[in-house]
Scaffold this motif. Sequence first.
Motif, PDB file in Angstrom:
ATOM      1  N   LEU A  20       0.598  -1.407  -0.154  1.00 49.03           N
ATOM      2  CA  LEU A  20      -0.149   0.377  -0.077  1.00 49.03           C
ATOM      3  C   LEU A  20       1.158   1.050  -0.539  1.00 49.03           C
ATOM      4  CD1 LEU A  20      -2.302  -1.237   2.742  1.00 49.03           C
ATOM      5  CD2 LEU A  20      -2.596  -1.768   0.095  1.00 49.03           C
ATOM      6  N   PRO A  21       0.599   2.341  -1.211  1.00 52.88           N
ATOM      7  CA  PRO A  21       1.373   3.855  -0.935  1.00 52.88           C
ATOM      8  C   PRO A  21       2.107   3.659   0.248  1.00 52.88           C
ATOM      9  CG  PRO A  21      -0.411   3.852  -2.250  1.00 52.88           C
ATOM     10  CD  PRO A  21      -0.661   2.535  -1.508  1.00 52.88           C
ATOM     11  N   ALA A  22       2.025   5.098   0.240  1.00 55.02           N
ATOM     12  CA  ALA A  22       2.208   6.278   1.254  1.00 55.02           C
ATOM     13  C   ALA A  22       2.806   7.659   0.957  1.00 55.02           C
ATOM     14  CB  ALA A  22       3.855   6.282   2.748  1.00 55.02           C
ATOM     15  N   ALA A  23       1.856   8.338   1.463  1.00 56.84           N
ATOM     16  CA  ALA A  23       1.989   9.776   0.991  1.00 56.84           C
ATOM     17  C   ALA A  23       3.596  10.315   0.752  1.00 56.84           C
ATOM     18  CB  ALA A  23       1.528  10.919   1.682  1.00 56.84           C
ATOM     19  N   ALA A  24       4.012  10.823  -0.052  1.00 51.26           N
ATOM     20  CA  ALA A  24       5.012  11.776  -0.422  1.00 51.26           C
ATOM     21  C   ALA A  24       5.111  12.531   1.118  1.00 51.26           C
ATOM     22  CB  ALA A  24       5.553  12.281  -1.750  1.00 51.26           C
ATOM     23  N   PRO A  25       6.186  13.200   1.528  1.00 52.44           N
ATOM     24  CA  PRO A  25       6.413  13.813   2.241  1.00 52.44           C
ATOM     25  C   PRO A  25       6.420  14.800   1.660  1.00 52.44           C
ATOM     26  CG  PRO A  25       8.471  12.938   2.361  1.00 52.44           C
ATOM     27  CD  PRO A  25       7.594  11.601   1.649  1.00 52.44           C
ATOM     28  N   ASP A  26       6.652  16.678   2.556  1.00 54.21           N
ATOM     29  CA  ASP A  26       6.687  17.981   1.930  1.00 54.21           C
ATOM     30  C   ASP A  26       8.108  17.611   1.959  1.00 54.21           C
ATOM     31  OD1 ASP A  26       3.866  18.074   2.249  1.00 54.21           O
ATOM     32  OD2 ASP A  26       3.882  18.920   4.461  1.00 54.21           O
ATOM     33  N   GLY A  27       8.531  18.856   1.063  1.00 57.30           N
ATOM     34  CA  GLY A  27      10.286  19.069   0.686  1.00 57.30           C
ATOM     35  C   GLY A  27      10.395  18.409  -0.654  1.00 57.30           C
ATOM     36  N   ASP A  28      11.693  19.050   0.123  1.00 52.47           N
ATOM     37  CA  ASP A  28      12.937  17.861  -1.240  1.00 52.47           C
ATOM     38  C   ASP A  28      13.167  16.905  -0.931  1.00 52.47           C
ATOM     39  OD1 ASP A  28      14.655  17.291  -3.498  1.00 52.47           O
ATOM     40  OD2 ASP A  28      15.548  18.884  -2.164  1.00 52.47           O
ATOM     41  N   VAL A  29      12.549  15.372  -0.400  1.00 51.27           N
ATOM     42  CA  VAL A  29      12.841  14.557   0.324  1.00 51.27           C
ATOM     43  C   VAL A  29      13.168  12.974  -1.140  1.00 51.27           C
ATOM     44  CG1 VAL A  29      12.040  12.318   1.509  1.00 51.27           C
ATOM     45  CG2 VAL A  29      11.609  14.510   2.117  1.00 51.27           C
ATOM     46  N   ARG A  30      14.391  12.794  -1.234  1.00 51.36           N
ATOM     47  CA  ARG A  30      14.811  11.919  -2.466  1.00 51.36           C
ATOM     48  C   ARG A  30      15.150  10.678  -1.886  1.00 51.36           C
ATOM     49  NH1 ARG A  30      18.063  15.848  -6.256  1.00 51.36           N
ATOM     50  NH2 ARG A  30      16.422  18.216  -6.120  1.00 51.36           N
TER      51      ARG A  30
END
Length: 190
Positions: A20-30
């Motif tokens: 199950l996917p997760a929401a992407a975090p805010d900001g520049d996360v790679r």
Amino acid sequence: MTNIPVTTWSLEQNSPADLLPAAAPDGDVRIVRAEVPSPEFSRFLYASVGGDIRWIDRLGWTYAQWQGHLERPGVETWVAYDRGTPAGYVELEAQDDGVVEIVYFGLIPAFRGRRIGGHLLAYGAARAWDLAERRPGLPQTKRVWLHTCSKDGEHAMDNYLRRGFTLFDTKVEEETEAATPGPWPGAYPG
């Protein structure tokens, strides 16, 4: 020395459809794969992520032990970076018959609670499912599993369940209580 009860839960996924996917975090996360085996970097990640939750198994490893482990076919380290700074990692290890274990997963304490963990876990589990595509000679992944324990972060189990992992085993064992080592001796009270 004092013994404490430690509960270990083993969880699994048996199909890529379980993830199950997760929401992407805010900001520049790679999230980037550490393609060059680096004992120094891997030990830094291990000690920095696990220092406050008593990860001690690998602290005594020699440089050669780290190097040998990292060079094994089917071992991969994926690192989350927040604005260029390492925030956490997931380590994968191929096992027999298309099984991949998420051996280590976690965030450096300063990066917890910012939605990076769910994103990194979902990404790492997806990389476990497609590991054979990057590693010729490995069988297609049929099962992804991991374990967590009562010493891990308070949100660990919930994160695994929200990513589609299901519980398949629970064990309770007595362990000798260990001091919280931190990324260097004395970094955290404990």
